[in-house]
Scaffold this motif. Sequence first.
Motif, PDB file in Angstrom:
ATOM      1  N   VAL A   1      19.229  72.429  91.514  1.00 49.15           N
ATOM      2  CA  VAL A   1      20.664  72.199  91.490  1.00 49.15           C
ATOM      3  C   VAL A   1      21.518  72.110  90.210  1.00 49.15           C
ATOM      4  O   VAL A   1      20.751  71.842  89.127  1.00 49.15           O
ATOM      5  CB  VAL A   1      20.732  70.541  91.898  1.00 49.15           C
ATOM      6  N   THR A   2      22.515  73.032  90.023  1.00 50.34           N
ATOM      7  CA  THR A   2      23.022  73.301  88.906  1.00 50.34           C
ATOM      8  C   THR A   2      24.809  73.484  89.084  1.00 50.34           C
ATOM      9  O   THR A   2      25.020  73.917  89.949  1.00 50.34           O
ATOM     10  CB  THR A   2      22.326  74.623  88.200  1.00 50.34           C
ATOM     11  N   PRO A   3      25.413  72.972  88.027  1.00 50.26           N
ATOM     12  CA  PRO A   3      26.811  73.187  88.059  1.00 50.26           C
ATOM     13  C   PRO A   3      26.932  74.684  87.709  1.00 50.26           C
ATOM     14  O   PRO A   3      26.139  75.063  87.027  1.00 50.26           O
ATOM     15  CB  PRO A   3      27.354  72.171  87.060  1.00 50.26           C
ATOM     16  N   ASP A   4      28.264  75.190  88.125  1.00 47.36           N
ATOM     17  CA  ASP A   4      28.364  76.465  87.710  1.00 47.36           C
ATOM     18  C   ASP A   4      29.143  76.342  86.151  1.00 47.36           C
ATOM     19  O   ASP A   4      30.459  76.386  85.948  1.00 47.36           O
ATOM     20  CB  ASP A   4      29.599  77.069  88.596  1.00 47.36           C
ATOM     21  N   ASN A   5      28.228  76.460  85.157  1.00 41.57           N
ATOM     22  CA  ASN A   5      28.554  76.148  83.888  1.00 41.57           C
ATOM     23  C   ASN A   5      29.331  77.451  83.399  1.00 41.57           C
ATOM     24  O   ASN A   5      30.190  77.369  82.497  1.00 41.57           O
ATOM     25  CB  ASN A   5      27.560  76.036  83.060  1.00 41.57           C
ATOM     26  N   TYR A   6      29.156  78.770  83.928  1.00 41.80           N
ATOM     27  CA  TYR A   6      29.662  79.663  83.368  1.00 41.80           C
ATOM     28  C   TYR A   6      31.299  79.872  83.886  1.00 41.80           C
ATOM     29  O   TYR A   6      32.204  79.887  82.982  1.00 41.80           O
ATOM     30  CB  TYR A   6      28.859  80.807  84.120  1.00 41.80           C
ATOM     31  N   ALA A   7      31.332  79.508  85.066  1.00 39.85           N
ATOM     32  CA  ALA A   7      32.757  79.498  85.659  1.00 39.85           C
ATOM     33  C   ALA A   7      33.606  78.493  85.012  1.00 39.85           C
ATOM     34  O   ALA A   7      35.161  78.456  84.847  1.00 39.85           O
ATOM     35  CB  ALA A   7      32.584  79.353  87.209  1.00 39.85           C
ATOM     36  N   GLY A   8      33.009  77.329  84.534  1.00 39.96           N
ATOM     37  CA  GLY A   8      33.572  76.041  84.203  1.00 39.96           C
ATOM     38  C   GLY A   8      34.056  76.611  82.857  1.00 39.96           C
ATOM     39  O   GLY A   8      35.271  76.224  82.494  1.00 39.96           O
ATOM     40  N   ALA A   9      33.316  77.234  82.115  1.00 42.21           N
ATOM     41  CA  ALA A   9      33.735  77.640  80.592  1.00 42.21           C
ATOM     42  C   ALA A   9      34.861  78.373  80.683  1.00 42.21           C
ATOM     43  O   ALA A   9      35.756  78.587  79.972  1.00 42.21           O
ATOM     44  CB  ALA A   9      32.472  78.060  80.045  1.00 42.21           C
ATOM     45  N   GLN A  10      34.900  79.498  81.591  1.00 39.71           N
ATOM     46  CA  GLN A  10      35.688  80.352  81.834  1.00 39.71           C
ATOM     47  C   GLN A  10      37.294  79.809  82.228  1.00 39.71           C
ATOM     48  O   GLN A  10      38.162  80.023  81.689  1.00 39.71           O
ATOM     49  CB  GLN A  10      35.546  81.181  83.010  1.00 39.71           C
ATOM     50  N   ALA A  11      37.171  78.627  83.246  1.00 37.66           N
ATOM     51  CA  ALA A  11      38.398  77.819  83.338  1.00 37.66           C
ATOM     52  C   ALA A  11      38.943  77.277  82.094  1.00 37.66           C
ATOM     53  O   ALA A  11      40.153  77.315  81.972  1.00 37.66           O
ATOM     54  CB  ALA A  11      38.137  77.062  84.376  1.00 37.66           C
TER      55      ALA A  11
END
Length: 349
Positions: free
Chosen positions: A163-173
């Motif tokens: 289970v993981t948050p979408d860290n990559y997309a969050g940083a992009q946002a």
Amino acid sequence: MATIVDVARRANVAISTVSNILNGTKYVSDEVTEKVMRAVEELNYEIDPVARNMKSARSHNIGVVITNSSRIFFSSVLRSILESAAGLGYTVMTFDSSDTFEWEKKYITMMCQNRFDGIILDSVAEMDDEKYFRWLAGLTYRNKRIYVASLERDLSRYGIDSVTPDNYAGAQAVVRHLAGCGCSRLLHLAGPMNSTMAEERARGFCDAAAECGAQAARVAIGDFSPRSGYDLALEAFGGGRPAGDDAVFAANDQMAVGALKALEKLGLRVPQDVRVAGFDNTFVASLIEPALTTVQVSGQALGGEAMRLLAARIEQPDRPAECRWLDAGLVVRTSTDPSAGKDAEFLPW
């Protein structure tokens, strides 16, 4: 009937080596493992069935290994695991690896020896340590399988539910928001690079900065603590004047809080001189001044989903491994936008 001593003699290894291989308690080279398993097959060695059944019985104990209990994000994760586990009839014990791989392995071995049914693991292993992850996927102790679920790292390709948050997309946002605010010289205060979470956030920062045409995008490595955020910001903006940067994106809220205190000490105004954003949307984000723009990550969903996946794996060992990606979103507050409300609502991407 062949004994473990016979197997050790046939393979020309120590009895403890045979035990480690059969119980999955320690690393053993592929060459030695092959010799031992060949000896097991040739001698038709088998552990006593009655003993096997006793050792494989359910304990209804679950272990949770977190990277560092000083990170406030884990409080909601652990609370959710405890609540979900209680509803499923499991007791939970928590262990803190202090970001140390040797401690992580020590706790896992101890839980195996104490016949835990499963482990929820936030690993600090190197991201390319395939041998270790495959060992985790087949974790056994005296013929009892111990199942593992991964937090914040996708290990499903090794057969481990994750289970993981979408860290990559969050940083992009975050970067796109800062660029929309007119920022073009960006500084990322990253977490330790043995953390998949930190690496993904740093990669998202760099890719989005390039996409947005940032004039400069720098990465400074910290350790997720407020102190590291404070020290890195002091170094970057020392002397009371920005070193060209007009925005700071920290890999978690605690580092962002440290950066805010450093900028205050240096007499720099947030957001007028420097805009600051964090990640996780922990409770401190809306309490500090200025209120912190950050990425929403649900610790409750992270912990609950991990516990449910682990319980399902214990009940259905042969089902395919899966990774559940958690949605998140940007919460804009006054540290980047002076017109934002202190308790701005959740904004999905």
